[in-house]
Write an enzyme that holds these catalytic residues in place. Structure first.
Site, mmCIF file in Angstrom:
data_model
loop_
_atom_site.group_PDB
_atom_site.id
_atom_site.type_symbol
_atom_site.label_atom_id
_atom_site.label_comp_id
_atom_site.label_asym_id
_atom_site.label_seq_id
_atom_site.Cartn_x
_atom_site.Cartn_y
_atom_site.Cartn_z
ATOM 1 C CB SER A 7 -0.630 -0.011 1.018
ATOM 2 O OG SER A 7 -1.331 1.279 1.478
ATOM 3 C CG HIS A 30 -3.808 -1.384 -1.421
ATOM 4 N ND1 HIS A 30 -4.891 -2.260 -1.941
ATOM 5 C CD2 HIS A 30 -4.270 -0.768 -0.474
ATOM 6 C CE1 HIS A 30 -5.973 -1.941 -0.989
ATOM 7 N NE2 HIS A 30 -5.441 -1.238 -0.203
ATOM 8 C CG ASP A 32 -5.131 2.376 0.834
ATOM 9 O OD1 ASP A 32 -6.118 1.620 0.794
ATOM 10 O OD2 ASP A 32 -4.073 1.784 1.362
ATOM 11 C CG MET A 34 -8.299 7.091 2.640
ATOM 12 S SD MET A 34 -7.329 7.169 4.200
ATOM 13 C CE MET A 34 -6.421 5.449 4.282
ATOM 14 C CG HIS A 63 -9.327 0.118 -0.373
ATOM 15 N ND1 HIS A 63 -8.618 -0.041 0.739
ATOM 16 C CD2 HIS A 63 -10.646 -0.137 -0.071
ATOM 17 C CE1 HIS A 63 -9.491 -0.296 1.662
ATOM 18 N NE2 HIS A 63 -10.511 -0.135 1.011
ATOM 19 C CG MET A 65 -11.280 3.072 2.235
ATOM 20 S SD MET A 65 -9.496 3.173 3.119
ATOM 21 C CE MET A 65 -8.605 3.166 1.621
ATOM 22 C CG MET A 136 -11.519 -2.918 5.054
ATOM 23 S SD MET A 136 -10.139 -2.524 4.197
ATOM 24 C CE MET A 136 -9.184 -1.747 5.384
ATOM 25 C CG ASP A 174 -6.373 -3.047 3.023
ATOM 26 O OD1 ASP A 174 -5.271 -2.688 3.538
ATOM 27 O OD2 ASP A 174 -6.924 -2.142 2.489
#
Ligand code: DX5
Ligand code: ZN
Length: 217
Positions: A7, A30, A32, A34, A63, A65, A136, A174
């Site tokens: 990540s 990965h 992320d 957010m 991913h 979020m 998760m 994850d």
């Protein structure tokens, strides 16, 4: 063989290109995203994904979020994601399947993630439309948290269901993955392990990736 997805949340963003080079023996990268709404933190988004896409051939595992991800999945697919994974909890039920289909219509792989409080059973109705199911193993929002062992039965249930139905869906975990917890995840049947702080903190990142795969002790 188990796949490893470092990540980049734990990377040094001031030298992201070099950081990515250092983990290219891994399987996925990965990414992320957010938004400060779905999770209490803000990270990176579309412009960074476009730049990363230009400098690596790694599989980009994005991913999301973010709140109401159906609004953005196509833009992340077009920005260079290979896999677009969003949270089941983040959207209205009627928007989930159309969002998965929109990703696949763009020739990309689609995934759904669940937070620790969401049972794995909630993913089962969608499994036939998924390329990846993400469990998760920490509360999403931050790297460096402690692995929640009580999430392992969710991995086992998904493994059993996917195998029984002969589905091509990968199972990803994850959060809090390190050599000890990676062994638990592999035993539970996970296909892909995300690891942020553990990989980026390691002196020899390639060796650490091999260790998380279970290739070395
Ligand atoms: C957490 C993110 C993770 C995070 C994992 O919300 O989804 O991908 O980077 O970090 P570690 O491996 O440090 O728990
Ligand atoms: Zn993640």
């Amino acid at each position: 063989m188990t796949k490893i997805a470092p990540s980049i949340l734990s990377a040094d963003f001031a030298c992201l290109g070099q950081e990515i080079r250092s983990i290219e023996t891994a399987d996925y990268l990965h990414f992320d995203v957010m938004d400060g709404l779905f999770v209490p933190n803000i990270s990176i988004g579309i412009p960074v994904l476009e730049s990363v896409r230009k400098i690596t051939d790694m599989t980009l595992d994005v991913h999301l979020m973010i709140d109401r991800p159906h609004r953005y999945v196509e833009r992340f697919a077009d920005a260079g994601a290979d896999l677009v994974v969003f949270h089941l909890e983040a959207d209205a039920q009627e928007d989930i399947r159309p969002a998965l289909r929109a990703v696949r219509a763009r020739g990309k792989r689609a995934g759904l993630a669940v937070k620790p409080a969401t049972p794995a059973e909630d993913l089962i109705p969608y499994l036939s439309e998924l390329d990846l199911a993400l469990v998760m193993t920490v509360e999403p929002g931050f790297g460096g948290q402690r692995f929640m062992e009580d999430m392992l039965p969710k991995v086992e249930l998904l493994r059993k269901t996917v195998d029984r139905e002969g589905l091509p869906c990968e199972i990803e975990v994850d959060g809090g993955v390190n050599p000890a917890t990676a062994a638990l995840c592999r035993a539970a049947g996970a296909d892909v392990l995300v690891a942020g702080s553990d990989v980026f903190r390691a002196a020899d990142r390639a060796a650490r990736i091999a260790q998380l795969r279970g290739e070395t002790a």
